[in-house]
Design a protein around this motif. Structure first.
Motif, PDB file in Angstrom:
ATOM      1  N   TRP A 318      29.169  13.919 -12.576  1.00 15.68           N
ATOM      2  CA  TRP A 318      27.927  13.569 -13.256  1.00 15.68           C
ATOM      3  C   TRP A 318      27.259  12.320 -12.698  1.00 15.68           C
ATOM      4  CZ3 TRP A 318      28.430   8.735 -15.059  1.00 15.68           C
ATOM      5  CH2 TRP A 318      29.721   8.280 -15.315  1.00 15.68           C
ATOM      6  N   CYS A 323      22.528   8.899 -10.227  1.00 11.84           N
ATOM      7  CA  CYS A 323      22.125   8.461  -8.895  1.00 11.84           C
ATOM      8  C   CYS A 323      20.717   8.954  -8.583  1.00 11.84           C
ATOM      9  CB  CYS A 323      23.141   8.970  -7.886  1.00 11.84           C
ATOM     10  SG  CYS A 323      22.752   8.527  -6.197  1.00 11.84           S
ATOM     11  N   GLY A 326      18.151   7.112 -10.355  1.00 16.09           N
ATOM     12  CA  GLY A 326      18.020   5.765  -9.769  1.00 16.09           C
ATOM     13  C   GLY A 326      17.088   5.705  -8.580  1.00 16.09           C
ATOM     14  N   LEU A 334      19.811   0.819 -15.500  1.00 26.46           N
ATOM     15  CA  LEU A 334      21.111   1.455 -15.667  1.00 26.46           C
ATOM     16  C   LEU A 334      21.673   1.220 -17.072  1.00 26.46           C
ATOM     17  CD1 LEU A 334      23.474   3.034 -14.549  1.00 26.46           C
ATOM     18  CD2 LEU A 334      24.332   0.942 -13.483  1.00 26.46           C
ATOM     19  N   GLY A 350      24.557   3.264 -19.614  1.00 22.38           N
ATOM     20  CA  GLY A 350      24.801   3.156 -18.169  1.00 22.38           C
ATOM     21  C   GLY A 350      26.233   3.285 -17.723  1.00 22.38           C
ATOM     22  N   HIS A 351      27.175   3.433 -18.657  1.00 21.22           N
ATOM     23  CA  HIS A 351      28.549   3.625 -18.181  1.00 21.22           C
ATOM     24  C   HIS A 351      29.221   4.795 -18.872  1.00 21.22           C
ATOM     25  CE1 HIS A 351      30.293   1.532 -21.645  1.00 21.22           C
ATOM     26  NE2 HIS A 351      29.265   0.739 -21.525  1.00 21.22           N
TER      27      HIS A 351
ATOM     28  N   ASN B  50      18.465   2.159  -4.595  1.00 24.32           N
ATOM     29  CA  ASN B  50      18.676   2.927  -5.822  1.00 24.32           C
ATOM     30  C   ASN B  50      18.769   1.963  -7.009  1.00 24.32           C
ATOM     31  OD1 ASN B  50      19.937   4.524  -7.977  1.00 24.32           O
ATOM     32  ND2 ASN B  50      20.334   6.046  -6.391  1.00 24.32           N
ATOM     33  N   LYS B  51      18.060   2.301  -8.099  1.00 29.19           N
ATOM     34  CA  LYS B  51      18.068   1.391  -9.253  1.00 29.19           C
ATOM     35  C   LYS B  51      19.382   1.455 -10.027  1.00 29.19           C
ATOM     36  CE  LYS B  51      13.110   1.179  -9.747  1.00 29.19           C
ATOM     37  NZ  LYS B  51      11.952   1.797 -10.412  1.00 29.19           N
ATOM     38  N   MET B  52      20.113   2.555  -9.869  1.00 33.49           N
ATOM     39  CA  MET B  52      21.416   2.673 -10.529  1.00 33.49           C
ATOM     40  C   MET B  52      22.452   2.020  -9.606  1.00 33.49           C
ATOM     41  SD  MET B  52      20.679   4.243 -13.316  1.00 33.49           S
ATOM     42  CE  MET B  52      19.449   5.342 -14.018  1.00 33.49           C
ATOM     43  N   VAL B  53      22.247   0.761  -9.354  1.00 30.57           N
ATOM     44  CA  VAL B  53      23.018   0.075  -8.326  1.00 30.57           C
ATOM     45  C   VAL B  53      24.456  -0.173  -8.802  1.00 30.57           C
ATOM     46  CG1 VAL B  53      22.153  -2.147  -9.119  1.00 30.57           C
ATOM     47  CG2 VAL B  53      22.858  -1.879  -6.755  1.00 30.57           C
ATOM     48  N   CYS B  82      28.187   2.859 -12.185  1.00 33.23           N
ATOM     49  CA  CYS B  82      28.049   3.340 -13.562  1.00 33.23           C
ATOM     50  C   CYS B  82      29.329   3.055 -14.337  1.00 33.23           C
ATOM     51  CB  CYS B  82      27.717   4.834 -13.605  1.00 33.23           C
ATOM     52  SG  CYS B  82      26.224   5.261 -12.711  1.00 33.23           S
ATOM     53  N   THR B  83      29.823   1.855 -14.173  1.00 34.81           N
ATOM     54  CA  THR B  83      31.083   1.458 -14.805  1.00 34.81           C
ATOM     55  C   THR B  83      30.897   0.260 -15.740  1.00 34.81           C
ATOM     56  OG1 THR B  83      31.482   0.354 -12.698  1.00 34.81           O
ATOM     57  CG2 THR B  83      32.702   2.377 -13.096  1.00 34.81           C
ATOM     58  N   GLY B  84      29.624  -0.091 -15.991  1.00 34.20           N
ATOM     59  CA  GLY B  84      29.329  -1.101 -17.007  1.00 34.20           C
ATOM     60  C   GLY B  84      29.871  -2.485 -16.702  1.00 34.20           C
ATOM     61  N   ILE B 117      31.485   8.330  -8.421  1.00 32.75           N
ATOM     62  CA  ILE B 117      30.732   7.488  -9.353  1.00 32.75           C
ATOM     63  C   ILE B 117      31.280   7.677 -10.764  1.00 32.75           C
ATOM     64  CG2 ILE B 117      28.439   7.142 -10.372  1.00 32.75           C
ATOM     65  CD1 ILE B 117      27.213   8.122  -7.771  1.00 32.75           C
ATOM     66  N   GLY B 118      31.293   6.591 -11.548  1.00 29.52           N
ATOM     67  CA  GLY B 118      31.551   6.721 -12.978  1.00 29.52           C
ATOM     68  C   GLY B 118      33.002   6.587 -13.390  1.00 29.52           C
ATOM     69  N   SER B 226      22.227   6.708  -2.206  1.00 26.64           N
ATOM     70  CA  SER B 226      23.340   6.421  -3.107  1.00 26.64           C
ATOM     71  C   SER B 226      23.232   5.091  -3.819  1.00 26.64           C
ATOM     72  CB  SER B 226      24.669   6.487  -2.371  1.00 26.64           C
ATOM     73  OG  SER B 226      25.162   5.203  -2.125  1.00 26.64           O
ATOM     74  N   THR B 227      24.190   4.869  -4.679  1.00 31.92           N
ATOM     75  CA  THR B 227      24.249   3.661  -5.498  1.00 31.92           C
ATOM     76  C   THR B 227      24.937   2.491  -4.794  1.00 31.92           C
ATOM     77  OG1 THR B 227      26.304   4.589  -6.356  1.00 31.92           O
ATOM     78  CG2 THR B 227      24.330   4.916  -7.678  1.00 31.92           C
TER      79      THR B 227
END
Lengths: 403, 403
Positions: A318, A323, A326, A334, A350-351, B50-53, B82-84, B117-118, B226-227
């Motif tokens: 996911w 991504c 983004g 995020l 965001g997480h 990417n904004k979801m850095v 995406c791990t906060g 990711i994540g 990518s992030t």
């Protein structure tokens, strides 16, 4: 109230259709089709935004500007695109030949083509086919007409509805073809809609613009916008309703709702028949600052080959969805973004939600229809886009198209 | 004059490297690596747009703003994106642990991660791995370091050159990883460059910006940015050349040329190793009004799934190339556009050249390396983009990535 009916695009009163095999396609199925209104119409159409616009689109744009299209002539098997002056002459000849046979002016004929780009039309076959189709026009010809617009489509796309305006029964029906080069602004998408409603031409155009924006322009199969896209609606007034003349009227709203239903249903059928598609993905982006942000985030997800292959493989990767959001260009942060797949919340602020059920996610991803919902946490605007997955079959179909 | 040399990123004087298996990746190969300069450096880096850095990018941006990075610590197998807040803490811990072991300040350590990711980093394994890698640093550790940054890469990507500045022998070397999510603005691309040249930090940054724009930002594998993208260069001055302090100087030009060569070579290797790639496509757009038009037209071709599958299938469906140009947004007119594939002219003034040799085109499309040239006929600007085809294997790799 809309009621589904049978009879396709000739269900509305005063319409005839025909489809014949003229020999443009090699497989023996219909490749020339005509739709015809026996009486004058109001007409509106929308065309591709691709700058490498095909010859038939150039010709049809001119015709539609008069608002009086009564016949649509279409061929499949050859797009008549990137064919220079000869292509333009050929498209005009298609319109002229059809007009002559049906006793119309050239500007009352809309021309559409779909198929391979860069190849000239075999005009002897095309004109013979037009003669044959014009002679075959009937109220039962809609299935042959529908076959005549198909290329890599695996099933015909058609719908028809009845509703009432001021007590008068009215009908609306549409057909469409996909199935590759599908992206906003209508891709290699041809769609023709007939209705026996009486409506002022400018209101018909307004209704079509809005309906297209929320249907055909909200689907993506592969991100490629084609040279030939056309969606046209002919309204011939045979239902006998009081002419719809005001955008604020109840009648306009009911007609718009019917038109929107037809366009959305056909657009979704195009996606379901996306080349090689095994999944139907509905992408909802909510909480956007503006509709444009919601649409561009949803489209970025819909276009991402990484997202599309992950859904094909039922791989719960996911992160690729966030991504895509983004890099979409949408206003986004995020730590305000959340994500659900089906009814399972995956990401909050965001997480990843600790310990969400991977087994449940896999079960959701195993379904044929899957909804993805991203909340951007920026505002109140929302958009919904429909797309399909990317499969081995997509690669196969498109690696072998002309050969 | 550039001469190719061996020795990888530890060929420039004063650099050490190491790579170890810490257990983040399941396959037993290296997944933690460190590059280290034994002396202070000038450093510059570019990151994803990417904004979801990802967390490591946030930490590294801060570090690089000081311009004194002496060590790079990287893990593969987990992107820490995406791990906060936990992700941010983990990235800071990676930098701090490395700094502690190498007796540096935290801002002298750049952190990079690549992988899924994540998912949170397994920090016990990561910190143990960092200790092990720091202890193993040596001038022979570059191959293990190179393994440590690979994910779906099928071969390591590395190059090294020697040149002279004012009679002093200087060295520059780089490594990179691909191979999916490759799109302008560097995608899941990690690239680290070492040099023993002495150069002012602002000039190093300027040179890197320009070199990245014309190399890593001119490639596309799948259109996904990518992030985690990071490209960094460390320059430690150990060659003993006179400090490069002016952008107009001959020395600056020679250094820039070496840096540009390294970046272009690595970027092209990333494309050659694009997930599932069977073809290397060079897309030249000439005759554009501006560089931006040339780049956007070339990128539209490079991203089109229809073009990419046609090249995979060696299907001479060239209309798809013009179609992509048409929707790219570049200033263009069909009747001024020409197209060549290899040295075969296919389209002139917007229409297919009558009777061009299809057999010759098929022969050109059967090669592994293929050049596509589109002349827009609008002006003098040009751009070159590199991409690969879309194959069954791409779908397979990306449908099964996390499972």
């Amino acid at each position: 109230m809309l009621t589904k009916i049978t009879g396709g695009i000739t269900a509305p009163q005063g319409f005839k259709a025909a489809g014949v095999h003229a020999g443009i396609k090699k497989n023996g199925i219909e490749d020339i089709g005509i739709i015809y209104s026996t009486v004058p119409t109001a007409a509106a159409a929308k065309f591709t935004t691709n700058k490498m616009v095909a010859a038939p689109v150039l010709v049809s744009r001119e015709a539609v500007s008069q608002g009086k299209v009564r016949a649509i002539v279409v061929n499949s098997g050859c797009a008549n695109a990137c064919t220079g002056n000869q292509g333009l002459t050929d498209a005009r000849t298609m319109a002229h030949k059809t007009a002559e046979l049906l006793n119309l002016n050239d500007y009352e004929v809309l021309v559409a083509s779909t198929g391979v780009i860069g190849v000239p039309l075999p005009m002897d076959k095309v004109t013979a086919g037009i003669s044959q189709a014009a002679a075959a026009l009937s109220e039962n010809g809609y299935e042959a007409m529908l076959s005549a617009i198909m290329t890599t489509d695996t099933f015909p796309k058609s719908c028809a509805y009845e509703f009432t305006l001021g007590g008068k029964p009215c009908k609306i029906a549409g057909i469409a073809k996909g199935a590759g080069m599908i992206h906003p602004n209508m891709a290699t998408m041809l769609s023709f809609i007939t209705t026996d409603v009486a409506i002022a031409p400018d209101l018909l155009n307004q209704a079509l613009s809005q309906a297209v924006e929320l249907s055909y322009n909200m689907i993506s199969v592969d991100g490629d916008t084609s040279t030939n896209d056309t969606v046209a609606v002919l309204a011939n007034g045979q239902a006998g309703n009081k002419l719809i003349a005001a955008a604020g009227s109840q009648d306009y709203q009911e007609f718009y709702s019917a038109l929107q239903t037809v366009c959305t249903e056909l657009a979704q059928l195009v996606v379901r028949d996306g080349e090689g598609a095994t999944k139907f993905l509905e992408i909802n982006v909510t909480g956007a600052a503006h509709f444009a942000d919601a649409k561009c985030a949803a489209m970025a997800i819909a276009k991402s080959p990484l997202v599309k292959t992950a859904f094909f493989g039922q791989d719960p990767n996911w992160g690729r969805i966030l991504c895509a959001v983004g890099y979409s260009g949408a206003k986004t942060q995020l730590d305000k973004t959340s994500l659900a797949i089906g009814d399972l919340t995956i990401v909050v602020d965001g997480h990843g939600v600790a310990g969400f059920e991977t087994a449940k996610l896999k079960e959701i991803m195993a379904a044929k229809d899957i909804a993805i919902t991203v909340n951007l946490g920026q505002g109140e605007a929302a958009a919904t886009v429909w797309t399909c997955d990317f499969s081995y079959e997509y690669v196969k179909i498109n690696g072998e198209y002309t050969t």
